[in-house]
Write a protein that holds these residues in place. Structure first.
Motif, PDB file in Angstrom:
ATOM      1  N   LEU A 241       2.579   1.368 -28.212  1.00  0.00           N
ATOM      2  CA  LEU A 241       2.493  -0.078 -28.436  1.00  0.00           C
ATOM      3  C   LEU A 241       1.037  -0.443 -28.718  1.00  0.00           C
ATOM      4  CD1 LEU A 241       4.876  -1.374 -25.620  1.00  0.00           C
ATOM      5  CD2 LEU A 241       5.391  -1.069 -28.052  1.00  0.00           C
ATOM      6  N   LYS A 242       0.724  -0.594 -29.988  1.00  0.00           N
ATOM      7  CA  LYS A 242      -0.649  -0.912 -30.402  1.00  0.00           C
ATOM      8  C   LYS A 242      -0.675  -2.274 -31.083  1.00  0.00           C
ATOM      9  CE  LYS A 242      -2.050   3.911 -30.941  1.00  0.00           C
ATOM     10  NZ  LYS A 242      -2.635   4.945 -31.839  1.00  0.00           N
ATOM     11  N   TRP A 243      -1.851  -2.909 -30.986  1.00  0.00           N
ATOM     12  CA  TRP A 243      -2.031  -4.249 -31.530  1.00  0.00           C
ATOM     13  C   TRP A 243      -3.247  -4.270 -32.448  1.00  0.00           C
ATOM     14  CZ3 TRP A 243       1.029  -8.600 -30.351  1.00  0.00           C
ATOM     15  CH2 TRP A 243       2.035  -8.378 -29.403  1.00  0.00           C
ATOM     16  N   SER A 244      -3.024  -4.612 -33.714  1.00  0.00           N
ATOM     17  CA  SER A 244      -4.126  -4.799 -34.651  1.00  0.00           C
ATOM     18  C   SER A 244      -4.683  -6.215 -34.492  1.00  0.00           C
ATOM     19  CB  SER A 244      -3.637  -4.604 -36.084  1.00  0.00           C
ATOM     20  OG  SER A 244      -2.702  -5.632 -36.428  1.00  0.00           O
ATOM     21  N   THR A 245      -5.816  -6.469 -35.142  1.00  0.00           N
ATOM     22  CA  THR A 245      -6.391  -7.814 -35.097  1.00  0.00           C
ATOM     23  C   THR A 245      -5.415  -8.837 -35.653  1.00  0.00           C
ATOM     24  OG1 THR A 245      -8.672  -7.011 -35.226  1.00  0.00           O
ATOM     25  CG2 THR A 245      -8.267  -9.270 -35.965  1.00  0.00           C
ATOM     26  N   THR A 246      -4.761  -8.521 -36.772  1.00  0.00           N
ATOM     27  CA  THR A 246      -3.802  -9.476 -37.339  1.00  0.00           C
ATOM     28  C   THR A 246      -2.603  -9.678 -36.417  1.00  0.00           C
ATOM     29  OG1 THR A 246      -2.853  -7.668 -38.662  1.00  0.00           O
ATOM     30  CG2 THR A 246      -4.437  -9.127 -39.752  1.00  0.00           C
ATOM     31  N   ASN A 247      -2.181  -8.624 -35.702  1.00  0.00           N
ATOM     32  CA  ASN A 247      -1.102  -8.773 -34.716  1.00  0.00           C
ATOM     33  C   ASN A 247      -1.501  -9.761 -33.624  1.00  0.00           C
ATOM     34  OD1 ASN A 247      -0.081  -5.250 -34.704  1.00  0.00           O
ATOM     35  ND2 ASN A 247       0.502  -6.920 -36.058  1.00  0.00           N
ATOM     36  N   GLY A 250      -1.628 -13.198 -34.977  1.00  0.00           N
ATOM     37  CA  GLY A 250      -0.255 -13.584 -35.250  1.00  0.00           C
ATOM     38  C   GLY A 250       0.458 -14.031 -33.990  1.00  0.00           C
ATOM     39  N   LEU A 251       0.231 -13.303 -32.892  1.00  0.00           N
ATOM     40  CA  LEU A 251       0.809 -13.678 -31.598  1.00  0.00           C
ATOM     41  C   LEU A 251       0.319 -15.053 -31.167  1.00  0.00           C
ATOM     42  CD1 LEU A 251       2.391 -12.911 -28.985  1.00  0.00           C
ATOM     43  CD2 LEU A 251       0.251 -11.901 -28.145  1.00  0.00           C
ATOM     44  N   LEU A 252      -0.988 -15.306 -31.292  1.00  0.00           N
ATOM     45  CA  LEU A 252      -1.544 -16.612 -30.922  1.00  0.00           C
ATOM     46  C   LEU A 252      -0.888 -17.723 -31.729  1.00  0.00           C
ATOM     47  CD1 LEU A 252      -3.634 -18.595 -29.726  1.00  0.00           C
ATOM     48  CD2 LEU A 252      -5.203 -17.860 -31.553  1.00  0.00           C
ATOM     49  N   ALA A 287       1.305 -15.116 -44.891  1.00  0.00           N
ATOM     50  CA  ALA A 287      -0.160 -15.086 -44.936  1.00  0.00           C
ATOM     51  C   ALA A 287      -0.767 -15.279 -43.550  1.00  0.00           C
ATOM     52  CB  ALA A 287      -0.680 -16.155 -45.892  1.00  0.00           C
ATOM     53  N   LEU A 288      -0.163 -16.165 -42.755  1.00  0.00           N
ATOM     54  CA  LEU A 288      -0.681 -16.412 -41.406  1.00  0.00           C
ATOM     55  C   LEU A 288      -0.341 -15.266 -40.468  1.00  0.00           C
ATOM     56  CD1 LEU A 288      -2.295 -18.676 -40.091  1.00  0.00           C
ATOM     57  CD2 LEU A 288      -0.151 -19.697 -39.330  1.00  0.00           C
ATOM     58  N   LEU A 289       0.652 -14.496 -40.840  1.00  0.00           N
ATOM     59  CA  LEU A 289       1.053 -13.350 -40.032  1.00  0.00           C
ATOM     60  C   LEU A 289       0.208 -12.118 -40.299  1.00  0.00           C
ATOM     61  CD1 LEU A 289       3.160 -12.048 -38.083  1.00  0.00           C
ATOM     62  CD2 LEU A 289       4.522 -11.514 -40.114  1.00  0.00           C
ATOM     63  N   GLY A 290      -0.180 -11.896 -41.566  1.00  0.00           N
ATOM     64  CA  GLY A 290      -0.798 -10.615 -41.878  1.00  0.00           C
ATOM     65  C   GLY A 290      -2.005 -10.630 -42.789  1.00  0.00           C
ATOM     66  N   ASP A 291      -2.559 -11.808 -43.081  1.00  0.00           N
ATOM     67  CA  ASP A 291      -3.737 -11.867 -43.951  1.00  0.00           C
ATOM     68  C   ASP A 291      -4.951 -12.312 -43.142  1.00  0.00           C
ATOM     69  OD1 ASP A 291      -4.832 -11.965 -46.866  1.00  0.00           O
ATOM     70  OD2 ASP A 291      -5.454 -13.866 -45.964  1.00  0.00           O
ATOM     71  N   VAL A 331      -6.959  -3.347 -28.314  1.00  0.00           N
ATOM     72  CA  VAL A 331      -7.075  -4.581 -27.536  1.00  0.00           C
ATOM     73  C   VAL A 331      -5.686  -4.919 -27.009  1.00  0.00           C
ATOM     74  CG1 VAL A 331      -7.713  -7.022 -27.561  1.00  0.00           C
ATOM     75  CG2 VAL A 331      -8.923  -5.404 -29.054  1.00  0.00           C
ATOM     76  N   SER A 332      -5.583  -5.213 -25.739  1.00  0.00           N
ATOM     77  CA  SER A 332      -4.273  -5.625 -25.223  1.00  0.00           C
ATOM     78  C   SER A 332      -4.111  -7.122 -25.441  1.00  0.00           C
ATOM     79  CB  SER A 332      -4.154  -5.295 -23.727  1.00  0.00           C
ATOM     80  OG  SER A 332      -4.773  -6.293 -22.942  1.00  0.00           O
ATOM     81  N   PRO A 333      -2.911  -7.558 -25.799  1.00  0.00           N
ATOM     82  CA  PRO A 333      -2.702  -8.999 -25.961  1.00  0.00           C
ATOM     83  C   PRO A 333      -2.954  -9.777 -24.677  1.00  0.00           C
ATOM     84  CG  PRO A 333      -0.607  -7.812 -25.983  1.00  0.00           C
ATOM     85  CD  PRO A 333      -1.691  -6.779 -26.068  1.00  0.00           C
ATOM     86  N   ARG A 334      -2.742  -9.123 -23.533  1.00  0.00           N
ATOM     87  CA  ARG A 334      -3.010  -9.827 -22.268  1.00  0.00           C
ATOM     88  C   ARG A 334      -4.493 -10.163 -22.155  1.00  0.00           C
ATOM     89  NH1 ARG A 334      -1.299  -6.952 -16.805  1.00  0.00           N
ATOM     90  NH2 ARG A 334       0.565  -6.661 -18.066  1.00  0.00           N
ATOM     91  N   SER A 335      -5.367  -9.210 -22.505  1.00  0.00           N
ATOM     92  CA  SER A 335      -6.807  -9.485 -22.480  1.00  0.00           C
ATOM     93  C   SER A 335      -7.166 -10.570 -23.484  1.00  0.00           C
ATOM     94  CB  SER A 335      -7.588  -8.209 -22.807  1.00  0.00           C
ATOM     95  OG  SER A 335      -7.424  -7.232 -21.813  1.00  0.00           O
TER      96      SER A 335
END
Length: 487
Positions: A241-247, A250-252, A287-291, A331-335
């Motif tokens: 389970l990895k999170w990129s900057t765009t991920n 996107g979550l925010l 675009a807001l999800l992945g750009d 980066v964890s989304p929790r952090s």
């Protein structure tokens, strides 16, 4: 045309939309907060047995999502995994106390102390989940004894349920989560995990429609390999389970666009392309999800473009994840959400007149808060890491590797690590308990292990660095960096 939100309105939306607690165990998945990053698709595949992830990356969230029929349908739609629609999902282990489904930590300790093997424990859990009638009214000890006395009936039960599942075109999926709570002693927990892996591999090789999915921290998976070498066969189809900057962004934006409020509606109006997938669920514009450019423009509306007067101070969009990233660039989304929540509160408390919802100084304090949380987590998960980093307190990174080795020798780090391991062994009553690093006597290999964990990283010139998410709370300085936390 809908008017844009003002700074205070953005603050209200951020505070109300973001989860109050950054503990995954307290955030229940729902139609509004279920976010499906592309990088997690493999983890949801039915034949993916092992799903690795550190604290705060979404293991428990996905575990609970798979248990929910409606959310599983959403995941099937958005990940295009048709097989998710044809599952019978069972709990094999989790944080919730459900003594009829699986033994909790105290019964587990009693079973282990009575000499029951971990494989036998999970064998009983599997048969109970699959509905083997003769064991349903028995205690866990009695269930295990029945299975030991009736090996042919056990195999016949599994074969028949597998055959029925094939005929019905469905799959039994048994989920395991919260494995850090299996046993207080890490050595026993590793052995219990090895038993789960052994059973999961048996089902994967011996049946077509009975599968296990194990959500596990990477260090626990590695520890289980010591007790069950064949577990390495499960790594070929393992997911992380990895999170990129765009991920992360996107979550925010998903949270901000899916809150039940007028502010959320107005936020969605700022960007064309939002779609209502289901009631109470809005999907981000592509675009807001992945750009990154589109995301950076949107985040600059919340926090301004720069971490100060101009770009030389840093770009807010990249600065935040860069300073929360560990040594393996995760980066964890929790952090991430922890830092943002703190940033908004700090801004409202000290910079209420700021023209943006988030002040750059609030972001810095948010990173400090996230660092304290992350160091606290790793101290609980792997206490030896804190022991290894403590002698570097007060130093400044990047630091020469020889100086690290000198500080460790001066602190008798090897002796400290052996004494900690000996205390754990004494508590367990056995010699073979690994609570520390693999190579406590070899400091060069110890550095390599800390690099693998993401706590350290080695620069091209050979010097040792610590990412800010660890450095700050460990009270290690960096020239021009985010100030360390003062103890």
């Amino acid at each position: 045309m809908t008017a844009p939100l003002g700074a205070e309105e953005y603050r209200d939306l951020l505070i109300s939309a973001l989860p109050d607690a950054q503990d995954a165990d307290t955030v229940e998945p729902s139609l509004s907060n279920l976010f499906t990053p592309d990088s997690h698709r493999l983890a949801l595949h039915v034949d993916t047995t092992v799903v690795r992830g550190g604290r705060g990356v979404g293991k428990t969230f996905w575990y609970r999502t798979l248990l929910d029929d409606q959310l599983r349908e959403v995941a099937a739609d958005e990940y295009r995994i048709e097989r998710l629609r044809h599952l019978k999902v069972h709990r094999g282990y989790g944080a919730t106390i459900l003594p009829k489904l699986y033994p909790g930590p105290n019964p587990l300790r009693a079973l282990v102390d009575a000499g029951v093997t971990p494989y036998d424990v999970w064998n009983a859990v599997l048969l109970a989940a699959l509905g083997q009638q003769e064991i349903q009214a028995l205690s866990w000890q009695q269930r295990i004894e029945w299975i030991r006395a009736h090996p042919e009936e056990r195999d016949a039960t599994i074969a028949e349920i597998d055959r029925q599942a094939q005929a019905e075109e469905t799959t039994h999926l048994v989920l395991f989560d919260a494995l850090e709570h299996l046993h207080l002693d890490r050595g026993q927990a590793d052995r219990l995990v090895a038993g789960i892996l052994q059973l999961a591999l048996e089902m994967r090789l011996g049946t077509k429609n009975i599968r296990c999915k194990i959500f596990i921290r990477p260090d626990m998976f590695d520890g289980a390999l010591l007790h069950f070498p064949d577990a390495s066969k499960l790594t070929a189809n393992a997911a992380s389970l990895k999170w990129s900057t765009t991920n992360l962004y996107g979550l925010l934006f998903h949270y901000l666009g899916n809150h039940d409020s007028e502010g959320s509606k107005r936020f969605r109006s700022l960007q064309d392309g939002w779609t209502e997938h289901r009631q109470e669920r809005h999907l981000l514009p592509p675009a807001l999800l992945g750009d990154q450019g589109t995301q950076a423009d949107m985040f600059s509306r919340l926090a301004g473009p720069y971490m100060g007067a101009n770009f030389r101070k840093g770009i807010t969009y990249t600065w935040l994840p860069n300073h929360l990233m560990d040594g393996v660039e995760q980066v964890s989304p929790r952090s991430f959400l922890n830092a943002l929540g703190m940033a908004v509160n700090e801004t409202r408390g000290d910079y209420a007149a700021h023209p943006y919802a988030i002040h750059h100084e609030g972001i810095r304090r948010g990173v400090q808060s996230a660092s304290r949380t992350r160091v606290g987590e790793i101290r609980e998960d792997m206490p030896w890491v804190h022991t290894a980093i403590a002698p570097l307190n007060g130093q400044q990174v990047p630091i020469d590797q020889n100086l690290v080795l000198e500080r460790w020798v001066d602190a008798d780090l090897t002796g400290q690590l052996h004494r900690e391991s000996a205390r754990a062994s004494a508590l367990d009553g056995e010699v073979e308990v690994r609570t520390g690093p693999r190579y406590p006597d070899n400091h060069l290999l110890l550095i390599d292990e800390l690099i693998t964990l993401g706590v350290m990283r080695r620069r091209k010139d050979g010097r040792i660095d610590l990412p800010d998410v660890y450095r700050i709370a460990f009270s290690i300085g960096r020239k021009g960096g985010v100030p360390k936390v003062q103890s």
